[in-house]
Design a protein around this motif. Structure first.
Motif, mmCIF file in Angstrom:
data_model
loop_
_atom_site.group_PDB
_atom_site.id
_atom_site.type_symbol
_atom_site.label_atom_id
_atom_site.label_comp_id
_atom_site.label_asym_id
_atom_site.label_seq_id
_atom_site.Cartn_x
_atom_site.Cartn_y
_atom_site.Cartn_z
ATOM 1 N N ALA A 151 0.773 -1.197 -0.108
ATOM 2 C CA ALA A 151 -0.021 0.048 0.293
ATOM 3 C C ALA A 151 0.726 1.200 -0.143
ATOM 4 C CB ALA A 151 -0.688 0.053 1.147
ATOM 5 N N THR A 152 0.155 2.290 -0.617
ATOM 6 C CA THR A 152 1.148 3.382 -0.928
ATOM 7 C C THR A 152 0.330 4.633 -0.768
ATOM 8 O OG1 THR A 152 2.584 2.414 -2.625
ATOM 9 C CG2 THR A 152 2.685 4.546 -2.542
ATOM 10 N N ASN A 153 0.776 5.832 -0.066
ATOM 11 C CA ASN A 153 -0.164 7.008 0.097
ATOM 12 C C ASN A 153 0.467 7.879 -1.023
ATOM 13 O OD1 ASN A 153 -1.442 6.145 2.509
ATOM 14 N ND2 ASN A 153 0.555 6.624 3.827
ATOM 15 N N PHE A 154 -0.392 8.846 -1.347
ATOM 16 C CA PHE A 154 -0.265 9.903 -2.415
ATOM 17 C C PHE A 154 -0.833 11.151 -2.006
ATOM 18 C CE2 PHE A 154 -3.500 7.963 -4.611
ATOM 19 C CZ PHE A 154 -4.169 8.759 -5.087
ATOM 20 N N ALA A 155 -0.703 12.248 -2.780
ATOM 21 C CA ALA A 155 -1.482 13.535 -2.561
ATOM 22 C C ALA A 155 -1.077 14.476 -3.625
ATOM 23 C CB ALA A 155 -1.232 14.118 -1.124
ATOM 24 N N PHE A 156 -1.710 15.611 -3.663
ATOM 25 C CA PHE A 156 -1.260 16.767 -4.646
ATOM 26 C C PHE A 156 -1.371 17.996 -4.282
ATOM 27 C CE2 PHE A 156 -4.196 13.585 -6.984
ATOM 28 C CZ PHE A 156 -3.291 13.266 -8.173
ATOM 29 N N SER A 157 -0.204 18.659 -4.542
ATOM 30 C CA SER A 157 0.118 20.038 -3.957
ATOM 31 C C SER A 157 0.141 20.928 -5.236
ATOM 32 C CB SER A 157 1.257 19.839 -3.177
ATOM 33 O OG SER A 157 2.546 19.758 -4.030
ATOM 34 N N PRO A 158 -0.417 22.227 -5.025
ATOM 35 C CA PRO A 158 -0.173 23.170 -6.063
ATOM 36 C C PRO A 158 1.224 23.711 -6.315
ATOM 37 C CG PRO A 158 -1.797 23.963 -4.419
ATOM 38 C CD PRO A 158 -1.054 22.608 -4.018
ATOM 39 N N LEU A 159 1.638 23.887 -7.526
ATOM 40 C CA LEU A 159 3.123 24.336 -7.953
ATOM 41 C C LEU A 159 3.309 25.643 -7.253
ATOM 42 C CD1 LEU A 159 3.107 21.676 -9.921
ATOM 43 C CD2 LEU A 159 4.045 23.301 -11.566
ATOM 44 N N THR A 160 4.399 25.894 -6.944
ATOM 45 C CA THR A 160 4.700 27.270 -6.401
ATOM 46 C C THR A 160 4.770 28.175 -7.506
ATOM 47 O OG1 THR A 160 7.030 26.921 -6.523
ATOM 48 C CG2 THR A 160 6.068 26.126 -4.437
ATOM 49 N N ALA A 161 4.855 29.494 -6.950
ATOM 50 C CA ALA A 161 5.154 30.630 -8.236
ATOM 51 C C ALA A 161 6.542 30.396 -9.078
ATOM 52 C CB ALA A 161 5.152 31.946 -7.703
ATOM 53 N N ASP A 162 7.454 29.816 -8.110
ATOM 54 C CA ASP A 162 8.782 29.695 -8.930
ATOM 55 C C ASP A 162 8.648 28.409 -9.774
ATOM 56 O OD1 ASP A 162 9.963 31.917 -7.810
ATOM 57 O OD2 ASP A 162 10.994 30.587 -6.132
ATOM 58 N N GLU A 163 7.974 27.372 -9.454
ATOM 59 C CA GLU A 163 7.808 26.208 -10.123
ATOM 60 C C GLU A 163 6.850 26.625 -11.393
ATOM 61 O OE1 GLU A 163 8.253 22.756 -7.073
ATOM 62 O OE2 GLU A 163 6.295 23.795 -7.129
ATOM 63 N N ILE A 164 5.850 27.420 -11.481
ATOM 64 C CA ILE A 164 5.139 27.700 -12.405
ATOM 65 C C ILE A 164 5.803 28.513 -13.682
ATOM 66 C CG2 ILE A 164 3.123 29.182 -13.190
ATOM 67 C CD1 ILE A 164 1.717 28.190 -10.627
ATOM 68 N N ALA A 165 6.638 29.570 -12.898
ATOM 69 C CA ALA A 165 7.399 30.435 -13.695
ATOM 70 C C ALA A 165 8.362 29.466 -14.657
ATOM 71 C CB ALA A 165 8.259 31.222 -12.996
ATOM 72 N N THR A 166 8.906 28.498 -14.025
ATOM 73 C CA THR A 166 10.069 27.537 -14.678
ATOM 74 C C THR A 166 9.260 26.739 -15.771
ATOM 75 O OG1 THR A 166 11.479 27.561 -12.844
ATOM 76 C CG2 THR A 166 11.698 25.507 -14.265
#
Length: 195
Positions: free
Chosen positions: A64-79
């Motif tokens: 069994a494995t856990n996962f989740a989602f997180s929004p990209l940061t402003a720097d990650e979106i710029a990249t």
């Protein structure tokens, strides 16, 4: 025949030992439908769901494995925008709801969940015609994440449905007309379809 059997066992055991030497291959999670997901959303609906499927593999993929989602940061979106020559702006978090931390159960290879999009809030709170809003997400897990399959971009495009006229079809439509306090029903025949 005995020699071939011994040789086969040696190859299998050496492969298993080699894979166990690399913990990054023990459990790997990835987005089965990652990349850019274009969604056409009519402004006549208040909300929508974008389904997302996360897969699991690796030598210990049966765990069994856990996962989740997180929004990209402003720097990650710029990249991201720089690499892919896009101009995405992160949709504010009040306009969508991410699923809570989830689990792919033991002996299952994937799990499907959804991201809830609040179209009503997008229309009332944002200038979505001026900015290219999207939901840019990163897959996270307590296991290893495949770096090539860990980003999801949900690209909602809100449109206004139109009634168009078509010469190939015709239906009789009843229309209520109020004349003073006396409602009347009139019938009109014209070709139309909803686009």
């Amino acid at each position: 025949l005995f020699g071939i059997t011994i040789l086969s066992l040696l190859v299998v055991s050496s492969c298993n030992e080699d894979m166990n030497d690399y913990p990054e291959y023990s459990i790997v999670v990835y987005l089965k439908d990652g990349g850019v997901r274009d969604l056409k959303l009519a402004n006549t609906t208040s909300s929508a769901e974008a389904t997302v499927t996360v897969g699991k593999g690796g030598v210990a993929g049966h765990v069994a494995t856990n996962f989740a989602f997180s929004p990209l940061t402003a720097d990650e979106i710029a990249t991201y925008n720089d690499i892919y020559r896009t101009n995405y702006v992160q949709l504010p978090t009040e306009c969508y709801t991410l699923p809570e931390k989830m689990q792919i159960p033991a002996n299952e290879s994937h799990r499907t969940t959804s991201v809830h999009i609040d179209i009503g809030r997008m229309i009332s709170n944002l200038d979505y015609k001026k900015n290219h809003y999207a939901i840019l997400l990163n897959l996270t897990s307590d296991a290893n994440v495949n770096d090539d399959m860990d980003i999801l971009v949900i690209n909602p495009e809100i449109f206004i449905p139109e009634i168009l006229f078509n010469e190939n079809s015709s239906k009789i439509q009843s229309v209520n007309v109020n004349v003073g306090s006396n409602p009347e029903t009139s019938e009109f025949q014209f070709p139309f379809y909803l686009n």
